[in-house]
Design a protein around this motif. Sequence first.
Motif, PDB file in Angstrom:
ATOM      1  N   LYS A  45       0.862  -1.187   0.000  1.00 39.52           N
ATOM      2  CA  LYS A  45       0.000   0.000   0.000  1.00 39.52           C
ATOM      3  C   LYS A  45       0.896   1.233   0.000  1.00 39.52           C
ATOM      4  O   LYS A  45       2.019   1.194   0.502  1.00 39.52           O
ATOM      5  N   GLY A  46       0.390   2.328  -0.547  1.00 44.04           N
ATOM      6  CA  GLY A  46       1.206   3.527  -0.578  1.00 44.04           C
ATOM      7  C   GLY A  46       0.399   4.796  -0.715  1.00 44.04           C
ATOM      8  O   GLY A  46      -0.791   4.775  -1.061  1.00 44.04           O
ATOM      9  N   LEU A  47       1.061   5.912  -0.448  1.00 50.26           N
ATOM     10  CA  LEU A  47       0.441   7.228  -0.448  1.00 50.26           C
ATOM     11  C   LEU A  47       1.096   8.126  -1.491  1.00 50.26           C
ATOM     12  O   LEU A  47       2.329   8.165  -1.612  1.00 50.26           O
ATOM     13  N   LEU A  48       0.263   8.856  -2.222  1.00 52.85           N
ATOM     14  CA  LEU A  48       0.740   9.784  -3.244  1.00 52.85           C
ATOM     15  C   LEU A  48       0.580  11.215  -2.738  1.00 52.85           C
ATOM     16  O   LEU A  48      -0.519  11.634  -2.367  1.00 52.85           O
ATOM     17  N   PRO A 384     -11.742   0.767   5.410  1.00 55.96           N
ATOM     18  CA  PRO A 384     -11.783   2.239   5.401  1.00 55.96           C
ATOM     19  C   PRO A 384     -11.630   2.837   6.784  1.00 55.96           C
ATOM     20  O   PRO A 384     -11.528   4.065   6.921  1.00 55.96           O
ATOM     21  N   ARG A 385     -11.582   1.997   7.815  1.00 57.18           N
ATOM     22  CA  ARG A 385     -11.403   2.502   9.181  1.00 57.18           C
ATOM     23  C   ARG A 385      -9.943   2.764   9.514  1.00 57.18           C
ATOM     24  O   ARG A 385      -9.645   3.434  10.500  1.00 57.18           O
ATOM     25  N   PHE A 386      -9.026   2.208   8.732  1.00 60.97           N
ATOM     26  CA  PHE A 386      -7.611   2.432   9.003  1.00 60.97           C
ATOM     27  C   PHE A 386      -7.263   3.906   8.778  1.00 60.97           C
ATOM     28  O   PHE A 386      -7.776   4.549   7.868  1.00 60.97           O
ATOM     29  N   ASN A 387      -6.369   4.415   9.615  1.00 60.46           N
ATOM     30  CA  ASN A 387      -5.926   5.802   9.499  1.00 60.46           C
ATOM     31  C   ASN A 387      -4.852   5.888   8.417  1.00 60.46           C
ATOM     32  O   ASN A 387      -3.660   5.803   8.693  1.00 60.46           O
ATOM     33  N   MET A 388      -5.279   6.063   7.181  1.00 64.78           N
ATOM     34  CA  MET A 388      -4.343   6.104   6.063  1.00 64.78           C
ATOM     35  C   MET A 388      -3.927   7.526   5.713  1.00 64.78           C
ATOM     36  O   MET A 388      -2.754   7.815   5.490  1.00 64.78           O
ATOM     37  N   TYR A 389      -4.891   8.443   5.670  1.00 65.11           N
ATOM     38  CA  TYR A 389      -4.577   9.819   5.290  1.00 65.11           C
ATOM     39  C   TYR A 389      -4.000  10.632   6.441  1.00 65.11           C
ATOM     40  O   TYR A 389      -3.662  11.800   6.261  1.00 65.11           O
ATOM     41  N   GLY A 390      -3.875  10.035   7.608  1.00 65.56           N
ATOM     42  CA  GLY A 390      -3.262  10.733   8.727  1.00 65.56           C
ATOM     43  C   GLY A 390      -1.748  10.702   8.697  1.00 65.56           C
ATOM     44  O   GLY A 390      -1.094  11.278   9.565  1.00 65.56           O
ATOM     45  N   ASN A 391      -1.176  10.018   7.696  1.00 60.47           N
ATOM     46  CA  ASN A 391       0.279   9.915   7.581  1.00 60.47           C
ATOM     47  C   ASN A 391       0.826  11.086   6.774  1.00 60.47           C
ATOM     48  O   ASN A 391       0.438  11.279   5.613  1.00 60.47           O
ATOM     49  N   GLY A 394       6.025  15.679   5.821  1.00 57.54           N
ATOM     50  CA  GLY A 394       6.498  16.993   5.439  1.00 57.54           C
ATOM     51  C   GLY A 394       5.951  17.491   4.118  1.00 57.54           C
ATOM     52  O   GLY A 394       6.435  18.492   3.585  1.00 57.54           O
ATOM     53  N   MET A 395       4.934  16.822   3.590  1.00 56.67           N
ATOM     54  CA  MET A 395       4.379  17.217   2.292  1.00 56.67           C
ATOM     55  C   MET A 395       2.878  17.446   2.364  1.00 56.67           C
ATOM     56  O   MET A 395       2.192  17.447   1.347  1.00 56.67           O
ATOM     57  N   GLY A 396       2.353  17.619   3.584  1.00 57.40           N
ATOM     58  CA  GLY A 396       0.925  17.787   3.730  1.00 57.40           C
ATOM     59  C   GLY A 396       0.188  16.464   3.598  1.00 57.40           C
ATOM     60  O   GLY A 396       0.786  15.389   3.636  1.00 57.40           O
ATOM     61  N   LYS A 397      -1.101  16.552   3.438  1.00 62.92           N
ATOM     62  CA  LYS A 397      -1.937  15.362   3.330  1.00 62.92           C
ATOM     63  C   LYS A 397      -1.799  14.722   1.949  1.00 62.92           C
ATOM     64  O   LYS A 397      -1.686  15.412   0.938  1.00 62.92           O
ATOM     65  N   ALA A 398      -1.809  13.400   1.911  1.00 64.76           N
ATOM     66  CA  ALA A 398      -1.724  12.688   0.634  1.00 64.76           C
ATOM     67  C   ALA A 398      -2.948  12.991  -0.226  1.00 64.76           C
ATOM     68  O   ALA A 398      -4.026  13.316   0.288  1.00 64.76           O
ATOM     69  N   VAL A 413     -11.437  -6.861  -3.950  1.00 68.00           N
ATOM     70  CA  VAL A 413     -11.845  -5.470  -3.727  1.00 68.00           C
ATOM     71  C   VAL A 413     -11.087  -4.942  -2.514  1.00 68.00           C
ATOM     72  O   VAL A 413     -11.137  -5.529  -1.432  1.00 68.00           O
ATOM     73  N   THR A 414     -10.354  -3.851  -2.707  1.00 63.48           N
ATOM     74  CA  THR A 414      -9.607  -3.221  -1.630  1.00 63.48           C
ATOM     75  C   THR A 414     -10.308  -1.920  -1.256  1.00 63.48           C
ATOM     76  O   THR A 414     -10.584  -1.093  -2.132  1.00 63.48           O
ATOM     77  N   SER A 415     -10.597  -1.740   0.021  1.00 66.51           N
ATOM     78  CA  SER A 415     -11.325  -0.540   0.451  1.00 66.51           C
ATOM     79  C   SER A 415     -10.406   0.421   1.187  1.00 66.51           C
ATOM     80  O   SER A 415      -9.623   0.010   2.047  1.00 66.51           O
ATOM     81  N   PHE A 416     -10.503   1.692   0.817  1.00 68.54           N
ATOM     82  CA  PHE A 416      -9.751   2.767   1.436  1.00 68.54           C
ATOM     83  C   PHE A 416     -10.724   3.842   1.911  1.00 68.54           C
ATOM     84  O   PHE A 416     -11.800   3.997   1.326  1.00 68.54           O
ATOM     85  N   PRO A 417     -10.348   4.636   2.890  1.00 67.11           N
ATOM     86  CA  PRO A 417     -11.151   5.828   3.176  1.00 67.11           C
ATOM     87  C   PRO A 417     -11.033   6.803   2.010  1.00 67.11           C
ATOM     88  O   PRO A 417      -9.995   6.876   1.352  1.00 67.11           O
TER      89      PRO A 417
END
Length: 460
Positions: A45-48, A384-391, A394-398, A413-417
């Motif tokens: 999993k990863g954040l952009l 979608p309950r996992f805190n993904m966008y809280g990471n 130094g670049m703001g929110k993903a 099927v993969t679910s994200f918030p």
Amino acid sequence: MSNPHIVRHISECFVKPEHALEESKRPFYLTPWDLQLLSSHYIQKGLLFNKPPAAYDQEGFIDTLLDRLKCSLSRALVHFYPLSGRLVTQTNENPPSCLIYVDCDNSPGAKFIHAALDTTISEILSPIDVPLVVQSFFDHDRALNYDGHTMSLLSIQITELKDGIFVGCAMNHSIADGTSYWHFFNSWSEIFQAEGNDVSLARPPIHKRWFPDGCGPIINLPFTHQDEIISRFEPPALRERVFHLSSESIAKLKAKANAEYKTNKISSFQSLSALLWRCITRARRLPLDQITSCKLATNSRSRMDPQLSQDYFGNSILAVAGVATAGELLEQSLGWAAWQLHQAVVNHTDKAIHGWLDAWQQSPIIYQLARFVDEYSIMMGSSPRFNMYGNEFGMGKAVALRSGSANKFDGSVTSFPGCEGGGSIDLQVCLLPDFMSALESDEEFMDATTLPPSVAVVCR
């Protein structure tokens, strides 16, 4: 001349814990929950992120970012030391068996890769289907957890785009489930944001291994060769799309499902999963008497008596399922389908969990993806309950979340918030091309979805 559509690896190294805890010098034993996953893929999993203004204004921005990421990762690995280890197999002759555990002491550490791709965020997020190049944002592509004998158990890949940074993480699934995966990610972000200051984690991981009575910590598996444990799985060519459901749309689904079944117990996620189950079954045009199921990866921690802490580091998941024929699933209402899933979750009790563990001890089974997958069912993974966008690094929110090729098959099927929060959800759906085309024409499904937020207005 380099190909602008291929991810280029610029450098790689290994990162060790900043210092070694005494407990990290002892073997980290695997539980039945962990061992069953030896033949599945790593979690990817990863954040952009948008590149911040400093990336254009300051010379050496990327080098400074990489140094800070490595330093904070080294500190995070002190707390999450099993991720710096390697799997070890110890064979026994009498009786013929093997013991697989994690050696955290004799290891080069976690892998860290710096890569680049000459493309933009828009070129990643705008296409209808997820571009195949996204799979190259992750290390350990198609690796099995068993490969952790020779591969790092954790690999971080930082891919620099023209206007963005992708932080991709591949983690051995025999060491951690989704709850522990995001616990690590959240803690790494927490340490990064402390900017080198000493930090006491808000939620330190719990490494004391949990075993059912009479089992462990040493579990000798009745296998003597890796071919008895693992099998490689290569899915057919799939289409992969991200569908967005607003919080309002999900609230309507939940209200509809509960009203149709005359209850108030059906959850939002059960309603959403029922929608996917019905619509994908319809898209596949299955015979009416064909048995189909909707499987849900379920966290067992809170369902045990006594409960296992959410900070327990390791695996504590099992799949539960609603089962029906294609005919009754499509003839009955959304509420009926959602109730089947509700009952499957409610029945996932301490007794059921220990029943599975007792059966596993009698006959240890290593989950084989090729045997688990069937062409009639769907599998709902992540949460979608996992805190993904809280990471934040130094670049703001993903601006978006994406996953790699791991554990993808027809019907996964993969679910994200959703990026905007508020209970919105993004669904990363994998289907055979003909089935995806049929799903895109399904009025019940498409009426519930909207396009994900455009690149111009995604969360900043």
